[in-house]
Design a protein around this motif. Structure first.
Motif, PDB file in Angstrom:
ATOM      1  N   VAL A   1       0.980  -1.774   0.481  1.00  0.00           N
ATOM      2  CA  VAL A   1      -0.264  -0.133   0.482  1.00  0.00           C
ATOM      3  C   VAL A   1       1.065   0.646  -0.040  1.00  0.00           C
ATOM      4  N   PHE A   2       1.747   1.051   0.863  1.00  0.00           N
ATOM      5  CA  PHE A   2       2.927   2.131   0.590  1.00  0.00           C
ATOM      6  C   PHE A   2       3.573   2.717  -0.568  1.00  0.00           C
ATOM      7  N   TRP A   3       3.799   1.494  -1.610  1.00  0.00           N
ATOM      8  CA  TRP A   3       4.570   1.430  -2.704  1.00  0.00           C
ATOM      9  C   TRP A   3       3.310   1.849  -3.568  1.00  0.00           C
ATOM     10  N   ALA A   4       2.527   2.160  -3.081  1.00  0.00           N
ATOM     11  CA  ALA A   4       0.808   1.503  -4.441  1.00  0.00           C
ATOM     12  C   ALA A   4       0.834   3.636  -4.245  1.00  0.00           C
ATOM     13  N   PHE A   5       1.284   4.628  -2.747  1.00  0.00           N
ATOM     14  CA  PHE A   5       0.962   5.108  -2.906  1.00  0.00           C
ATOM     15  C   PHE A   5       2.096   6.499  -3.090  1.00  0.00           C
ATOM     16  N   GLY A   6       3.105   5.622  -4.085  1.00  0.00           N
ATOM     17  CA  GLY A   6       4.077   6.822  -4.293  1.00  0.00           C
ATOM     18  C   GLY A   6       5.845   6.482  -3.400  1.00  0.00           C
ATOM     19  N   GLY A   7       5.241   5.555  -2.513  1.00  0.00           N
ATOM     20  CA  GLY A   7       6.134   4.979  -1.812  1.00  0.00           C
ATOM     21  C   GLY A   7       7.092   4.646  -2.132  1.00  0.00           C
ATOM     22  N   SER A   8       8.381   4.774  -2.364  1.00  0.00           N
ATOM     23  CA  SER A   8       9.873   4.252  -2.923  1.00  0.00           C
ATOM     24  C   SER A   8      11.349   3.198  -1.957  1.00  0.00           C
ATOM     25  N   TRP A   9      10.831   2.988  -0.672  1.00  0.00           N
ATOM     26  CA  TRP A   9      12.149   2.026  -0.006  1.00  0.00           C
ATOM     27  C   TRP A   9      11.692   0.961  -0.514  1.00  0.00           C
ATOM     28  N   ARG A  10      13.231   0.406  -0.765  1.00  0.00           N
ATOM     29  CA  ARG A  10      13.772  -0.829  -0.808  1.00  0.00           C
ATOM     30  C   ARG A  10      12.356  -1.334  -2.113  1.00  0.00           C
ATOM     31  N   VAL A  11      11.736  -0.740  -2.414  1.00  0.00           N
ATOM     32  CA  VAL A  11      11.112  -0.628  -4.416  1.00  0.00           C
ATOM     33  C   VAL A  11      12.479  -1.265  -5.707  1.00  0.00           C
ATOM     34  N   ASN A  12      13.345  -0.701  -4.776  1.00  0.00           N
ATOM     35  CA  ASN A  12      14.560  -1.258  -6.634  1.00  0.00           C
ATOM     36  C   ASN A  12      14.934  -2.825  -5.917  1.00  0.00           C
TER      37      ASN A  12
END
Length: 150
Positions: free
Chosen positions: A21-32
């Motif tokens: 959900v964090f990523w869905a709303f634009g978060g980028s932590w650990r997404v790479n």
């Protein structure tokens, strides 16, 4: 003991769901390290928009509740044949995820040198095996419990 392991797995699902959900709303932590790449260029193979991670997050929350329901730990919802079949489906899905599609994810992937691939081998795929075993264990536990206690 199985209730504790299922409770821990349910908590893991909640954490993973919150991260999606964090990523869905634009978060980028650990997404790479969460998206497969073709090489070390950091360009992901897929670029999920808002709905993809949000949907996965909601599925994680649902899986968390499903495990609790399967053990009859939620007073409002009792386990049923539907919860049993959903646990079987969940176990199969996570086992297939651990095996992988052959190129980017799973134990049998071909691309093994990227940051994601290393994380997948060390953490994501073993976690999927764990989750699969927990889904199947919840079914076995309830079957044993029902045969023992009538």
């Amino acid at each position: 003991m199985i209730k504790i392991l299922i409770g821990i797995t349910s908590l893991i699902f909640i954490i993973i769901g919150m991260l999606h959900v964090f990523w869905a709303f634009g978060g980028s932590w650990r997404v790479n390290t969460a998206l497969p790449t073709k090489d070390d260029s950091e360009l992901p193979v897929l670029r999920p928009r808002m709905l993809g991670p949000l949907f996965i997050g909601l599925l994680c929350f649902f899986a968390s509740v499903l495990l609790i329901v399967q053990l009859d730990l939620l007073a409002a919802i009792k386990s049923s044949p539907l919860s049993k079949w959903l646990c079987i489906a969940g176990g199969i899905v996570f086992l297939l995820r651990a095996i992988g599609e052959g190129i980017y994810v799973g134990f049998f992937k071909k691309i093994k040198h990227t940051r994601f691939a290393k994380q997948d081998t060390a953490f994501y795929s073993p976690l999927c095996v764990w989750i699969s075993l927990i889904f199947f264990s919840s079914i076995i536990y309830m079957r044993f419990r029902q045969s023992t206690y009538g």
